[in-house]
Scaffold this active site. Structure first.
Site, PDB file in Angstrom:
ATOM      1  N   LYS A  13     -11.250  -9.036  -3.687  1.00 32.41           N
ATOM      2  CA  LYS A  13     -10.833  -9.456  -5.031  1.00 32.41           C
ATOM      3  C   LYS A  13      -9.784 -10.579  -4.962  1.00 32.41           C
ATOM      4  O   LYS A  13      -9.914 -11.583  -5.653  1.00 32.41           O
ATOM      5  CB  LYS A  13     -10.228  -8.276  -5.815  1.00 32.41           C
ATOM      6  CG  LYS A  13     -11.180  -7.127  -6.063  1.00 32.41           C
ATOM      7  CD  LYS A  13     -10.579  -6.106  -7.019  1.00 32.41           C
ATOM      8  CE  LYS A  13      -9.386  -5.353  -6.473  1.00 32.41           C
ATOM      9  NZ  LYS A  13      -9.666  -4.467  -5.325  1.00 32.41           N
ATOM     10  N   ARG A  88      -6.745  -0.101 -13.318  1.00 32.94           N
ATOM     11  CA  ARG A  88      -7.185   0.758 -12.226  1.00 32.94           C
ATOM     12  C   ARG A  88      -7.357   2.203 -12.672  1.00 32.94           C
ATOM     13  O   ARG A  88      -7.702   3.052 -11.860  1.00 32.94           O
ATOM     14  CB  ARG A  88      -6.128   0.721 -11.125  1.00 32.94           C
ATOM     15  CG  ARG A  88      -6.558  -0.025  -9.863  1.00 32.94           C
ATOM     16  CD  ARG A  88      -5.369   0.034  -8.941  1.00 32.94           C
ATOM     17  NE  ARG A  88      -5.624  -0.246  -7.572  1.00 32.94           N
ATOM     18  CZ  ARG A  88      -5.355  -1.412  -6.975  1.00 32.94           C
ATOM     19  NH1 ARG A  88      -4.930  -2.420  -7.666  1.00 32.94           N
ATOM     20  NH2 ARG A  88      -5.536  -1.547  -5.684  1.00 32.94           N
ATOM     21  N   ARG A 127      -7.100  -7.170   8.081  1.00 29.24           N
ATOM     22  CA  ARG A 127      -6.548  -8.123   7.104  1.00 29.24           C
ATOM     23  C   ARG A 127      -5.107  -8.500   7.454  1.00 29.24           C
ATOM     24  O   ARG A 127      -4.310  -7.652   7.817  1.00 29.24           O
ATOM     25  CB  ARG A 127      -6.564  -7.501   5.706  1.00 29.24           C
ATOM     26  CG  ARG A 127      -5.839  -8.361   4.665  1.00 29.24           C
ATOM     27  CD  ARG A 127      -6.233  -8.015   3.269  1.00 29.24           C
ATOM     28  NE  ARG A 127      -5.721  -6.729   2.804  1.00 29.24           N
ATOM     29  CZ  ARG A 127      -5.982  -6.241   1.591  1.00 29.24           C
ATOM     30  NH1 ARG A 127      -6.743  -6.918   0.749  1.00 29.24           N
ATOM     31  NH2 ARG A 127      -5.504  -5.072   1.224  1.00 29.24           N
ATOM     32  N   ARG A 159      -0.122  -5.703   5.714  1.00 29.28           N
ATOM     33  CA  ARG A 159       0.440  -4.908   4.625  1.00 29.28           C
ATOM     34  C   ARG A 159       0.639  -3.471   5.099  1.00 29.28           C
ATOM     35  O   ARG A 159      -0.200  -2.937   5.812  1.00 29.28           O
ATOM     36  CB  ARG A 159      -0.513  -4.924   3.419  1.00 29.28           C
ATOM     37  CG  ARG A 159      -0.439  -6.203   2.626  1.00 29.28           C
ATOM     38  CD  ARG A 159      -1.504  -6.295   1.566  1.00 29.28           C
ATOM     39  NE  ARG A 159      -1.755  -5.069   0.818  1.00 29.28           N
ATOM     40  CZ  ARG A 159      -2.552  -5.012  -0.252  1.00 29.28           C
ATOM     41  NH1 ARG A 159      -3.148  -6.112  -0.697  1.00 29.28           N
ATOM     42  NH2 ARG A 159      -2.749  -3.881  -0.880  1.00 29.28           N
ATOM     43  N   ARG A 170      -6.306   5.443  -0.079  1.00 28.54           N
ATOM     44  CA  ARG A 170      -6.570   4.482  -1.163  1.00 28.54           C
ATOM     45  C   ARG A 170      -8.035   4.571  -1.610  1.00 28.54           C
ATOM     46  O   ARG A 170      -8.335   4.429  -2.792  1.00 28.54           O
ATOM     47  CB  ARG A 170      -6.226   3.055  -0.711  1.00 28.54           C
ATOM     48  CG  ARG A 170      -4.720   2.837  -0.649  1.00 28.54           C
ATOM     49  CD  ARG A 170      -4.344   1.609   0.143  1.00 28.54           C
ATOM     50  NE  ARG A 170      -4.767   0.381  -0.485  1.00 28.54           N
ATOM     51  CZ  ARG A 170      -4.971  -0.757   0.174  1.00 28.54           C
ATOM     52  NH1 ARG A 170      -4.802  -0.817   1.484  1.00 28.54           N
ATOM     53  NH2 ARG A 170      -5.349  -1.829  -0.465  1.00 28.54           N
TER      54      ARG A 170
HETATM   55  P1  AMP Z   1      -3.620  -4.154  -4.303  1.00 25.94           P
HETATM   56  O1  AMP Z   1      -2.827  -5.294  -3.780  1.00 25.94           O
HETATM   57  O2  AMP Z   1      -4.339  -4.483  -5.585  1.00 25.94           O
HETATM   58  O3  AMP Z   1      -4.528  -3.545  -3.276  1.00 25.94           O
HETATM   59  O4  AMP Z   1      -2.560  -3.019  -4.704  1.00 25.94           O
HETATM   60  C1  AMP Z   1      -1.727  -2.425  -3.722  1.00 25.94           C
HETATM   61  C2  AMP Z   1      -1.082  -1.167  -4.267  1.00 25.94           C
HETATM   62  O5  AMP Z   1      -0.292  -1.485  -5.428  1.00 25.94           O
HETATM   63  C3  AMP Z   1      -2.056  -0.100  -4.759  1.00 25.94           C
HETATM   64  O6  AMP Z   1      -2.541   0.717  -3.717  1.00 25.94           O
HETATM   65  C4  AMP Z   1      -1.169   0.666  -5.741  1.00 25.94           C
HETATM   66  O7  AMP Z   1      -0.248   1.496  -5.063  1.00 25.94           O
HETATM   67  C5  AMP Z   1      -0.378  -0.452  -6.391  1.00 25.94           C
HETATM   68  N1  AMP Z   1      -1.087  -0.990  -7.573  1.00 25.94           N
HETATM   69  C6  AMP Z   1      -1.621  -2.237  -7.734  1.00 25.94           C
HETATM   70  N2  AMP Z   1      -2.207  -2.361  -8.935  1.00 25.94           N
HETATM   71  C7  AMP Z   1      -2.054  -1.163  -9.552  1.00 25.94           C
HETATM   72  C8  AMP Z   1      -2.472  -0.650 -10.805  1.00 25.94           C
HETATM   73  N3  AMP Z   1      -3.183  -1.392 -11.660  1.00 25.94           N
HETATM   74  N4  AMP Z   1      -2.135   0.633 -11.107  1.00 25.94           N
HETATM   75  C9  AMP Z   1      -1.409   1.394 -10.252  1.00 25.94           C
HETATM   76  N5  AMP Z   1      -1.013   0.982  -9.059  1.00 25.94           N
HETATM   77  C10 AMP Z   1      -1.316  -0.290  -8.686  1.00 25.94           C
END
Ligand code: AMP
Length: 214
Positions: A13, A88, A127, A159, A170
């Site tokens: 994404k 989400r 990654r 990360r 996740r």
């Molecule tokens: P991402 O970079 O989108 O993979 O997000 C990394 C982490 O941030 C996720 O595993 C969640 O812990 C948190 N996070 C990101 N977006 C959301 C969301 N829309 N709702 C809740 N937690 C989020």
């Protein structure tokens, strides 16, 4: 154009959102990036979010809904945006509908990126992200020398939530809490599925096609 990019962790994404945001000149709003920046800055929000993120759990709805609602009010989003990683959960999707309704706008398309979970696991463990420019690399595909970003020379890092144990959590969270959001948008006839396997440019081509822009 107002887009939502949907899909499991590691599906690509962030990579695709960066490309499409440049092509269509719309702002890329990534909830994960906003939260990571808050952690790096040591803000109250960052402190609140960190423990959830480190465990591979979702940050509570009210926190994330507040951040994204505010972000969407900024001037640069008036031209259009690409939302990456939000919504989400169903409450987040419903809250977003309310924000759009209040602003008198509609989302044009929800692109759902699809990739098998084994591929996702290998993509996520390899990654690396540039601490300086945010570029995303895959160690098994990209030529990386000395742990530095080929674009800007910044330091590449893994990360914290890209460690295998956290990734598996996740995935579980995705299946339980996030996947229902897909049906929500399918019900609204906004969802288009895009195969996320293949070269980055190939996937971008499919995205353009799904948007009627090829
Ligand atoms: P991402 O970079 O989108 O993979 O997000 C990394 C982490 O941030 C996720 O595993 C969640 O812990 C948190 N996070 C990101 N977006 C959301 C969301 N829309 N709702 C809740 N937690 C989020």
């Amino acid at each position: 154009m107002r887009l939502i990019l949907f899909g499991p962790p590691g599906v690509g994404k962030g990579t695709q959102a960066k490309i499409l945001s440049g092509e269509f000149r719309i702002v890329h709003i990534a909830s994960g990036d906003i939260l990571r920046a808050a952690i790096a800055d040591g803000t109250e929000l960052g402190k609140k979010a960190k423990s959830f993120m480190d465990r591979g759990e979702l940050v509570p709805d009210e926190v994330v809904i507040g951040i994204i609602s505010e972000r969407l009010k900024a001037g640069d989003a008036a031209n259009g945006f690409i939302l990456d990683g939000f919504p989400r959960t169903l409450p987040q999707a419903e809250a977003l509908d309310k924000v759009f309704e209040k602003a008198g706008i509609k989302v044009d398309r929800v692109l759902s990126m699809e990739v098998d979970s084994e591929v996702l696991l290998s993509r996520l463990t390899s990654r690396r992200v540039c601490r300086n420019c945010g570029a995303i690399y895959n160690l098994s595909v990209d030529k990386i020398e000395g742990g530095k970003c080929p674009k800007c020379g910044g330091e590449l890092y893994q990360r914290d939530d890209d460690k295998e144990e956290t990734i598996l959590r996740r995935f579980e969270v995705y299946l339980k809490q996030t996947k229902p959001v897909k049906d929500y948008y399918a019900g609204k006839k906004l969802l288009v599925e895009v195969d996320g396997i293949g070269e980055i440019s190939e996937v971008t081509g499919r995205m353009r096609k799904a948007l009627g822009k090829s």
